[in-house]
Enzyme design. Structure first.
Site, PDB file in Angstrom:
ATOM      1  N   PRO B  63      42.152  43.478  32.817  1.00  0.00           N
ATOM      2  CA  PRO B  63      43.144  43.264  31.754  1.00  0.00           C
ATOM      3  C   PRO B  63      44.495  43.809  32.210  1.00  0.00           C
ATOM      4  O   PRO B  63      44.549  44.880  32.832  1.00  0.00           O
ATOM      5  CB  PRO B  63      42.602  44.096  30.579  1.00  0.00           C
ATOM      6  CG  PRO B  63      41.284  44.646  31.000  1.00  0.00           C
ATOM      7  CD  PRO B  63      41.131  44.462  32.459  1.00  0.00           C
ATOM      8  N   HIS B  64      45.574  43.068  31.915  1.00  0.00           N
ATOM      9  CA  HIS B  64      46.877  43.520  32.405  1.00  0.00           C
ATOM     10  C   HIS B  64      47.992  42.941  31.553  1.00  0.00           C
ATOM     11  O   HIS B  64      47.846  41.874  30.964  1.00  0.00           O
ATOM     12  CB  HIS B  64      47.073  43.082  33.855  1.00  0.00           C
ATOM     13  CG  HIS B  64      46.987  41.608  34.033  1.00  0.00           C
ATOM     14  ND1 HIS B  64      45.777  40.953  34.161  1.00  0.00           N
ATOM     15  CD2 HIS B  64      47.928  40.644  34.069  1.00  0.00           C
ATOM     16  CE1 HIS B  64      46.002  39.661  34.279  1.00  0.00           C
ATOM     17  NE2 HIS B  64      47.295  39.443  34.213  1.00  0.00           N
ATOM     18  N   THR B  65      49.077  43.656  31.512  1.00  0.00           N
ATOM     19  CA  THR B  65      50.246  43.147  30.813  1.00  0.00           C
ATOM     20  C   THR B  65      51.489  43.923  31.223  1.00  0.00           C
ATOM     21  O   THR B  65      51.397  45.081  31.617  1.00  0.00           O
ATOM     22  CB  THR B  65      50.072  43.243  29.277  1.00  0.00           C
ATOM     23  OG1 THR B  65      51.128  42.517  28.648  1.00  0.00           O
ATOM     24  CG2 THR B  65      50.106  44.684  28.778  1.00  0.00           C
TER      25      THR B  65
END
Ligand SMILES: [Zn+2]
Lengths: 112, 150
Positions: B63-65
């Site tokens: 997960p990344h942002t």
């Protein structure tokens, strides 16, 4: 109910995401799959969010975006994270319907 | 490069989450930031998951942002013995999480480079069947990841 600066920050975060998922380098390096139908839903959500922002602020947001590639910057240690200028004493977190701009670079400030 | 991002404070071995939402929350909770900041990060991560799961298969998710609410790059590692339903591309539960958060313009596009590195490490872990689930010690997990970075 989100504050105005909170909405502008959310708008910027969505635009960062949309820029990312269309970046060739990103897709090549990671190989993630993107569901285009869901991207359309995110675009619709973004449109709705934009309608919740008074037009004069949205225009300012757009102008800053084209100048700096961002319009909202975090305040930390009483410093603008866009231009690294110390904020003048007396500048404080705006109320929910107001916005505070950096007096040096003009960016919209977000007080975390 | 990963060395300065890896910190025992941002590692959770023995995650309790069962669902995607719970897992993201449990991991973001490790950040030493205000509740409001964590909520904004969580929201940005969830929006990213909706447009395509970052569960890359073989039990691993990344997960990344980017988010305006952070001013540095953070890497969080989570290990779940029982696995989390993450709607991965192979529908397998996720046991290993690499969660990455970065500011809008980080210097030297470190975020993209780190993301690429993590994707490579994840592929190596899957391909070589590396047994990360038996690791109980955070230091040991850090050493394993660093050994795979080269
Ligand atoms: Zn400034």
């Amino acid at each position: 109910m989100k504050s105005l600066s909170g909405k502008l920050l959310e708008l910027q975060d969505i635009e960062l995401k949309l820029a990312e998922i269309t970046n060739k380098d990103y897709l090549e390096k990671t190989g993630f799959n993107i569901d285009n139908e869901k991207v359309v839903e995110l675009l619709e959500y973004k449109k709705k969010l934009e309608t919740e922002i008074p037009p004069q602020y949205l225009r300012r947001y757009r102008a800053l975006m084209s100048k700096y590639k961002r319009a909202v910057a975090l305040v930390y240690d009483n410093t603008c994270s866009n231009c690294f200028s110390k904020l003048p004493t007396g500048i404080k977190e705006p109320s929910d319907n107001e916005i505070v701009f950096c007096n040096v670079c003009g960016i919209i400030l977000y007080f975390p | 490069m990963l060395e300065k991002l890896l910190s025992e404070e941002r590692i959770k071995i023995g995650m309790e989450a069962r669902t995607k939402e719970e897992a993201l929350k449990e991991l973001v909770e490790l950040l030493n930031l205000s509740d409001e900041s964590k909520q904004i990060i969580l929201d940005a991560l969830k929006k990213r998951e909706v447009i395509g799961s970052t569960g890359i298969g073989r039990g691993i998710a990344i997960p990344h942002t980017r988010s305006t609410i952070v001013n540095e790059v953070y890497l969080i590692i989570g290990v779940s013995r029982d696995g989390v339903d993450f709607q991965s591309i192979d529908n397998q539960p996720v046991h290993l999480f690499f969660l990455l958060v970065a500011p809008p313009n980080d210097p030297g596009t470190m975020y993209l480079i780190v993301l690429g590195k993590i994707a490579q490490i994840a592929k190596r872990i899957a391909k070589e069947n590396i047994d990360y689930l038996s690791i109980k010690d955070k230091k040991e997990l850090i050493q394993l990841i660093l050994s795979l970075e080269a």
